[in-house]
Design a protein around this motif. Structure first.
Motif, PDB file in Angstrom:
ATOM      1  N   GLU A  77      10.929   5.825   4.347  1.00 57.59           N
ATOM      2  CA  GLU A  77      11.486   6.562   5.488  1.00 57.59           C
ATOM      3  C   GLU A  77      12.557   5.738   6.189  1.00 57.59           C
ATOM      4  O   GLU A  77      13.621   6.240   6.542  1.00 57.59           O
ATOM      5  CB  GLU A  77      10.377   6.915   6.486  1.00 57.59           C
ATOM      6  CG  GLU A  77       9.645   8.199   6.110  1.00 57.59           C
ATOM      7  CD  GLU A  77       8.330   8.342   6.862  1.00 57.59           C
ATOM      8  OE1 GLU A  77       8.171   7.703   7.937  1.00 57.59           O
ATOM      9  OE2 GLU A  77       7.456   9.077   6.360  1.00 57.59           O
ATOM     10  N   SER A 106       0.842  -1.199   0.000  1.00 55.33           N
ATOM     11  CA  SER A 106       0.000   0.000   0.000  1.00 55.33           C
ATOM     12  C   SER A 106       0.878   1.251   0.000  1.00 55.33           C
ATOM     13  O   SER A 106       2.043   1.203   0.385  1.00 55.33           O
ATOM     14  CB  SER A 106      -0.885  -0.004   1.249  1.00 55.33           C
ATOM     15  OG  SER A 106      -0.060   0.156   2.398  1.00 55.33           O
ATOM     16  N   GLU A 107       0.294   2.341  -0.420  1.00 55.81           N
ATOM     17  CA  GLU A 107       1.016   3.617  -0.440  1.00 55.81           C
ATOM     18  C   GLU A 107       1.589   3.942   0.933  1.00 55.81           C
ATOM     19  O   GLU A 107       2.714   4.417   1.070  1.00 55.81           O
ATOM     20  CB  GLU A 107       0.059   4.746  -0.838  1.00 55.81           C
ATOM     21  CG  GLU A 107       0.288   5.283  -2.241  1.00 55.81           C
ATOM     22  CD  GLU A 107      -0.792   6.297  -2.585  1.00 55.81           C
ATOM     23  OE1 GLU A 107      -0.765   7.405  -2.008  1.00 55.81           O
ATOM     24  OE2 GLU A 107      -1.668   5.956  -3.418  1.00 55.81           O
ATOM     25  N   TYR A 108       0.769   3.638   1.924  1.00 58.67           N
ATOM     26  CA  TYR A 108       1.157   3.916   3.302  1.00 58.67           C
ATOM     27  C   TYR A 108       2.419   3.127   3.679  1.00 58.67           C
ATOM     28  O   TYR A 108       3.375   3.681   4.220  1.00 58.67           O
ATOM     29  CB  TYR A 108      -0.021   3.557   4.214  1.00 58.67           C
ATOM     30  CG  TYR A 108       0.282   3.623   5.689  1.00 58.67           C
ATOM     31  CD1 TYR A 108       0.475   4.856   6.328  1.00 58.67           C
ATOM     32  CD2 TYR A 108       0.362   2.441   6.447  1.00 58.67           C
ATOM     33  CE1 TYR A 108       0.742   4.902   7.684  1.00 58.67           C
ATOM     34  CE2 TYR A 108       0.630   2.492   7.798  1.00 58.67           C
ATOM     35  CZ  TYR A 108       0.821   3.720   8.415  1.00 58.67           C
ATOM     36  OH  TYR A 108       1.096   3.772   9.757  1.00 58.67           O
ATOM     37  N   ASP A 109       2.410   1.831   3.343  1.00 63.42           N
ATOM     38  CA  ASP A 109       3.581   1.010   3.645  1.00 63.42           C
ATOM     39  C   ASP A 109       4.812   1.446   2.859  1.00 63.42           C
ATOM     40  O   ASP A 109       5.920   1.481   3.397  1.00 63.42           O
ATOM     41  CB  ASP A 109       3.290  -0.474   3.349  1.00 63.42           C
ATOM     42  CG  ASP A 109       2.464  -1.120   4.462  1.00 63.42           C
ATOM     43  OD1 ASP A 109       2.462  -0.558   5.584  1.00 63.42           O
ATOM     44  OD2 ASP A 109       1.838  -2.165   4.212  1.00 63.42           O
ATOM     45  N   LYS A 153       5.519   4.352   1.875  1.00 65.68           N
ATOM     46  CA  LYS A 153       6.026   5.583   2.469  1.00 65.68           C
ATOM     47  C   LYS A 153       6.851   5.281   3.724  1.00 65.68           C
ATOM     48  O   LYS A 153       7.949   5.822   3.920  1.00 65.68           O
ATOM     49  CB  LYS A 153       4.838   6.496   2.828  1.00 65.68           C
ATOM     50  CG  LYS A 153       5.220   7.955   2.960  1.00 65.68           C
ATOM     51  CD  LYS A 153       3.970   8.820   3.127  1.00 65.68           C
ATOM     52  CE  LYS A 153       4.273   9.983   4.047  1.00 65.68           C
ATOM     53  NZ  LYS A 153       3.517   9.931   5.301  1.00 65.68           N
ATOM     54  N   ARG A 154       6.307   4.381   4.549  1.00 66.76           N
ATOM     55  CA  ARG A 154       7.018   4.033   5.784  1.00 66.76           C
ATOM     56  C   ARG A 154       8.344   3.334   5.478  1.00 66.76           C
ATOM     57  O   ARG A 154       9.357   3.584   6.116  1.00 66.76           O
ATOM     58  CB  ARG A 154       6.148   3.126   6.650  1.00 66.76           C
ATOM     59  CG  ARG A 154       5.045   3.902   7.377  1.00 66.76           C
ATOM     60  CD  ARG A 154       3.996   2.961   7.918  1.00 66.76           C
ATOM     61  NE  ARG A 154       4.490   2.083   8.976  1.00 66.76           N
ATOM     62  CZ  ARG A 154       4.312   0.756   8.996  1.00 66.76           C
ATOM     63  NH1 ARG A 154       3.673   0.166   8.021  1.00 66.76           N
ATOM     64  NH2 ARG A 154       4.773   0.048   9.995  1.00 66.76           N
TER      65      ARG A 154
END
Ligand code: ZN
Ligand code: ZN
Lengths: 259, 195
Positions: A28, A19-22, A24-25
């Motif tokens: 980082e 997912s986009e969220y993952d 992104k994490r």
């Protein structure tokens, strides 16, 4: 995010499934962790390397013209649909009994002979898309209500849940091996699946590989051209046939919770 | 020309435009799965013949390429897969996820061993390594790597759940790396790190 979490997402990220969220994490984390960064870069490089090296190919030049020639002379699958394609929305079956498919044992010559004799009408009728043995004296089941009533009231089958992914494309009465069956034609997007339901008395089929699930005996036969399973319950016999040996036919099994 | 004939003609044109365009992609996968051109030809031909027979059942607008791969996978599993059903036992448990990465890192950072490794291996060797994978792994690796299908699409094509697809892909990857590493060692492209 810890290194462990970042590595758990490794292939999902590289295969673009995260997912986009993952993503992104992970990014980082990679910005702050050299170890994980080099592992990610390596796996990405490996994938690109394989895709690049294995995608080149020699094309078969004559293939297309030969396919075009073949379809030029071949009929499309004959329509055997009595009521036109429709979604049934009701079912013949039930809780998908998880049947672990062991793969078929070799058949002795004698058994093979019986197989040809007894199952031949099914194989012949279904493996070629040509349905034979229809009793002209029986009017075909042409609408869902008739089929449902027939199956529910006469045959005591439950139609309350759905067989996911299967589309019922025809229901009709048929005479096979001298017995009357209601014949349901299903299509799963690739293969045709037939389900016959009839009274069991006098139907004599060979004993294929037998297994017992919840007290019901199932007989299963798989050969090069087909998969046939049948089972007996409460005086009725159900026979499921498909060209595809990998389809699990057991979800077609009716439950005894009658309407 | 009767209206039936012209309808057939339209059907054929649509089949050519929507289905036959995927011929190269199907052939590529067929070749990796059957390992020879003759069988790959036959497999692709059978696939299109079956697709043509069921063309009126194919829903316009849905994914034709995935549909064709599903048909081909079925035919492959039913008719081409080795008749022996003995499960291929491959013990990968002792192979670490980062096996190849670890081996290459151990060679030292001096002359970029990864690049060295990747540059030395030929196209045909990668193809051969893919063909050495057990069929179950090979199928998902090819569908994912070469054909670019998503996990969900692969699950639909091979009729498995997504978890199984992921684990086969994971193991297939690991095994592919191990095979390529062994190949590189055998050919002296890299020296095996001290155990
Ligand atoms: Zn880290
Ligand atoms: Zn058979």
């Amino acid at each position: 995010m810890t290194c462990e979490e970042a590595l758990k997402l490794l292939y999902d990220v590289i295969d673009k499934e995260a997912s986009e969220y993952d993503v992104k994490r992970v990014k980082e984390h990679l910005n702050n962790c050299k170890d994980c960064m080099s592992r990610y870069q390596f796996e990405e490089m490996f994938k690109i390397f394989v895709v690049d090296k294995a995608s080149s190919q020699s094309k078969s030049r004559q293939l297309k013209s030969s396919i075009l020639r073949t379809i030029e002379t071949s009929e499309r699958h004959p329509r055997r649909i009595t009521g036109g394609p429709f979604r049934f929305g009701m079912v013949v079956a039930a809780a998908a009994v998880a049947l672990v498919l062991c793969i078929v044992a070799a058949f002795s010559v004698a058994k093979f002979y019986r197989h040809r004799v007894d199952i031949y009408p099914f194989e012949k009728s279904h493996m070629n898309g040509v349905v034979s043995n229809i009793n002209p004296a029986l009017s075909p089941v042409t609408d869902l209500v008739t089929a449902r009533n027939f199956l529910a009231n006469d045959m005591h089958y439950n139609f309350n849940s759905d067989i996911s992914g299967l589309c019922l494309i025809g229901v009709e009465m048929e005479e096979v091996l001298g017995h009357q069956f209601v014949h349901l034609h299903y299509f799963d997007g690739t293969d045709q699946i037939s389900l016959f339901i009839g009274h069991a008395e006098g139907v004599d089929l060979p004993d294929f590989e037998k297994r017992v699930i919840s007290g019901v005996e199932y007989f299963k036969h798989v050969c090069r051209e087909c998969q046939v399973i049948y089972w007996l319950e409460n005086g009725t016999i159900s026979i499921a046939v498909t060209e595809n040996k990998n389809v699990d036919l057991t979800p077609l099994i009716p439950i005894d919770d009658y309407i | 020309m009767s209206s039936r004939q012209s309808e057939e003609l339209k059907n054929k044109e649509r089949f050519e435009k929507e289905a036959l365009v995927h011929i190269d992609s199907l052939f590529r996968t067929a070749l990796r799965m059957t390992k020879n051109e003759g069988d790959a030809d036959d497999l692709v031909q059978e696939t299109f013949l079956k697709a043509w027979r069921f063309w009126d059942k194919f829903q316009e607008g849905s994914n034709c390429r995935a549909w064709l791969f599903k048909i081909m996978t079925n035919i492959f599993i039913n008719n081409y897969r080795a008749k022996a059903w003995t499960p291929q036992t491959i013990d990968l448990e002792d192979v670490d996820d980062d096996f190849l990465f670890g081996q290459l890192s151990a060679l030292g950072p001096s002359d970029d061993p990864e690049k060295h490794f990747f540059n030395k291996i030929f196209d045909d060797d990668v193809k051969k390594a893919i063909e050495e994978l057990p069929e179950d792994f090979r199928l998902v690796v090819v569908l994912s790597f070469l054909e670019g299908f998503s996990y969900q699409e692969i699950a639909d094509i091979v009729k498995l759940n997504i978890g199984t697809v992921k684990s086969r892909l994971h193991r297939g990857r690991k095994l592919l790396q191990k095979l390529l590493w062994e190949y590189a060692v055998k050919n002296g492209f890299v020296k095996e790190a001290a155990k």
